[in-house]
Design a protein around this motif. Sequence first.
Motif, PDB file in Angstrom:
ATOM      1  N   VAL A  18      59.017 -28.729   8.324  1.00 58.43           N
ATOM      2  CA  VAL A  18      58.571 -29.619   7.243  1.00 58.43           C
ATOM      3  C   VAL A  18      57.130 -29.296   6.865  1.00 58.43           C
ATOM      4  O   VAL A  18      56.790 -29.192   5.677  1.00 58.43           O
ATOM      5  CB  VAL A  18      58.727 -31.106   7.643  1.00 58.43           C
ATOM      6  N   GLN A  19      56.276 -29.122   7.859  1.00 62.41           N
ATOM      7  CA  GLN A  19      54.870 -28.806   7.590  1.00 62.41           C
ATOM      8  C   GLN A  19      54.735 -27.468   6.859  1.00 62.41           C
ATOM      9  O   GLN A  19      53.951 -27.342   5.913  1.00 62.41           O
ATOM     10  CB  GLN A  19      54.071 -28.744   8.898  1.00 62.41           C
ATOM     11  N   ILE A  20      55.490 -26.482   7.286  1.00 63.05           N
ATOM     12  CA  ILE A  20      55.409 -25.157   6.663  1.00 63.05           C
ATOM     13  C   ILE A  20      55.896 -25.204   5.217  1.00 63.05           C
ATOM     14  O   ILE A  20      55.249 -24.668   4.314  1.00 63.05           O
ATOM     15  CB  ILE A  20      56.206 -24.122   7.485  1.00 63.05           C
ATOM     16  N   ILE A  21      57.023 -25.886   4.982  1.00 59.17           N
ATOM     17  CA  ILE A  21      57.546 -25.987   3.617  1.00 59.17           C
ATOM     18  C   ILE A  21      56.584 -26.784   2.745  1.00 59.17           C
ATOM     19  O   ILE A  21      56.345 -26.419   1.586  1.00 59.17           O
ATOM     20  CB  ILE A  21      58.967 -26.599   3.610  1.00 59.17           C
ATOM     21  N   ASP A  22      55.993 -27.842   3.283  1.00 60.57           N
ATOM     22  CA  ASP A  22      54.985 -28.598   2.515  1.00 60.57           C
ATOM     23  C   ASP A  22      53.837 -27.681   2.101  1.00 60.57           C
ATOM     24  O   ASP A  22      53.375 -27.717   0.959  1.00 60.57           O
ATOM     25  CB  ASP A  22      54.436 -29.766   3.341  1.00 60.57           C
ATOM     26  N   LYS A  23      53.368 -26.876   3.029  1.00 56.36           N
ATOM     27  CA  LYS A  23      52.258 -25.955   2.745  1.00 56.36           C
ATOM     28  C   LYS A  23      52.682 -24.914   1.692  1.00 56.36           C
ATOM     29  O   LYS A  23      51.930 -24.633   0.751  1.00 56.36           O
ATOM     30  CB  LYS A  23      51.814 -25.264   4.030  1.00 56.36           C
ATOM     31  N   LEU A  24      53.887 -24.365   1.843  1.00 57.80           N
ATOM     32  CA  LEU A  24      54.388 -23.396   0.857  1.00 57.80           C
ATOM     33  C   LEU A  24      54.499 -24.046  -0.529  1.00 57.80           C
ATOM     34  O   LEU A  24      54.133 -23.434  -1.537  1.00 57.80           O
ATOM     35  CB  LEU A  24      55.742 -22.838   1.284  1.00 57.80           C
ATOM     36  N   MET A  25      54.993 -25.269  -0.566  1.00 58.76           N
ATOM     37  CA  MET A  25      55.129 -25.963  -1.854  1.00 58.76           C
ATOM     38  C   MET A  25      53.764 -26.230  -2.477  1.00 58.76           C
ATOM     39  O   MET A  25      53.597 -26.061  -3.687  1.00 58.76           O
ATOM     40  CB  MET A  25      55.915 -27.266  -1.670  1.00 58.76           C
ATOM     41  N   ASP A  26      52.804 -26.645  -1.654  1.00 56.33           N
ATOM     42  CA  ASP A  26      51.454 -26.890  -2.175  1.00 56.33           C
ATOM     43  C   ASP A  26      50.856 -25.626  -2.777  1.00 56.33           C
ATOM     44  O   ASP A  26      50.243 -25.660  -3.841  1.00 56.33           O
ATOM     45  CB  ASP A  26      50.527 -27.406  -1.066  1.00 56.33           C
ATOM     46  N   GLU A  27      51.035 -24.513  -2.084  1.00 51.82           N
ATOM     47  CA  GLU A  27      50.392 -23.268  -2.517  1.00 51.82           C
ATOM     48  C   GLU A  27      51.168 -22.503  -3.581  1.00 51.82           C
ATOM     49  O   GLU A  27      50.553 -21.844  -4.420  1.00 51.82           O
ATOM     50  CB  GLU A  27      50.164 -22.361  -1.308  1.00 51.82           C
ATOM     51  N   TYR A  28      52.498 -22.579  -3.548  1.00 52.54           N
ATOM     52  CA  TYR A  28      53.273 -21.669  -4.389  1.00 52.54           C
ATOM     53  C   TYR A  28      54.245 -22.336  -5.365  1.00 52.54           C
ATOM     54  O   TYR A  28      54.920 -21.631  -6.111  1.00 52.54           O
ATOM     55  CB  TYR A  28      54.062 -20.697  -3.509  1.00 52.54           C
ATOM     56  N   SER A  29      54.327 -23.659  -5.393  1.00 54.47           N
ATOM     57  CA  SER A  29      55.335 -24.278  -6.254  1.00 54.47           C
ATOM     58  C   SER A  29      55.137 -23.936  -7.734  1.00 54.47           C
ATOM     59  O   SER A  29      56.105 -23.648  -8.434  1.00 54.47           O
ATOM     60  CB  SER A  29      55.377 -25.793  -6.048  1.00 54.47           C
ATOM     61  N   ASP A  30      53.901 -23.948  -8.206  1.00 53.90           N
ATOM     62  CA  ASP A  30      53.655 -23.600  -9.618  1.00 53.90           C
ATOM     63  C   ASP A  30      54.010 -22.147  -9.903  1.00 53.90           C
ATOM     64  O   ASP A  30      54.604 -21.832 -10.939  1.00 53.90           O
ATOM     65  CB  ASP A  30      52.198 -23.865  -9.999  1.00 53.90           C
ATOM     66  N   ALA A  31      53.641 -21.262  -8.997  1.00 50.40           N
ATOM     67  CA  ALA A  31      53.943 -19.836  -9.182  1.00 50.40           C
ATOM     68  C   ALA A  31      55.447 -19.590  -9.169  1.00 50.40           C
ATOM     69  O   ALA A  31      55.965 -18.817  -9.991  1.00 50.40           O
ATOM     70  CB  ALA A  31      53.255 -19.014  -8.104  1.00 50.40           C
ATOM     71  N   ILE A  32      56.141 -20.259  -8.263  1.00 52.51           N
ATOM     72  CA  ILE A  32      57.602 -20.101  -8.199  1.00 52.51           C
ATOM     73  C   ILE A  32      58.237 -20.672  -9.462  1.00 52.51           C
ATOM     74  O   ILE A  32      59.147 -20.063 -10.037  1.00 52.51           O
ATOM     75  CB  ILE A  32      58.180 -20.768  -6.932  1.00 52.51           C
ATOM     76  N   LEU A  33      57.750 -21.818  -9.922  1.00 45.78           N
ATOM     77  CA  LEU A  33      58.265 -22.406 -11.161  1.00 45.78           C
ATOM     78  C   LEU A  33      58.102 -21.439 -12.329  1.00 45.78           C
ATOM     79  O   LEU A  33      59.029 -21.239 -13.114  1.00 45.78           O
ATOM     80  CB  LEU A  33      57.553 -23.724 -11.458  1.00 45.78           C
TER      81      LEU A  33
END
Length: 182
Positions: A18-33
């Motif tokens: 959960v912590q890792i996915i939260d961190k990935l989402m914080d850092e990369y969600s806009d780029a992935i979108l």
Amino acid sequence: MNEPEQMEAGFENFDERVQIIDKLMDEYSDAILHLVYTYVKNETTAEDLTQEIFIKCFEKLHQFNERSTLKTWLYRIASNHCKDYLKSWHYRKITLNDKIFDYIPSMSKTEDEIIAKDEEDILAKAVMELPLKYREVVFLHYYEELTLKEISKITAMNPNTLKTRLKRAKEILRHKMTKEAE
């Protein structure tokens, strides 16, 4: 854990994932979108697919083997997910049918091609109007070309129940198609 790329593999612990996915989402969600949008060119679909990608990453995080960075792994999953979506029945049969140029017959199309296209559109619309329990079995059997035994494993339903649903779905579709032809 400073950077997602430097985190350890073997993420068996739920809280750690959960912590890792939260961190990935914080850092990369806009780029992935943005990446997803370049594939599908539709904002709503891109948002939906981005959510699916992060869910998939969460589910598969234990399989991360450190042959690449987490960022690279995330982008690969995103790219493959988008490609799968673009190859999907939904995209090919429904999304493309919504585009205006599909409804304007080209001069090179024969009358038979135009009639076949219209019938295909009517059938796709009729399938999408089926109740979910019938639509699911029709989609998996006819569009994904799965056997009833395979569908039974996927849905955890008795094969005889699936046969009945498939038969009922065909009856409903036959009735709708006959009605459309009148």
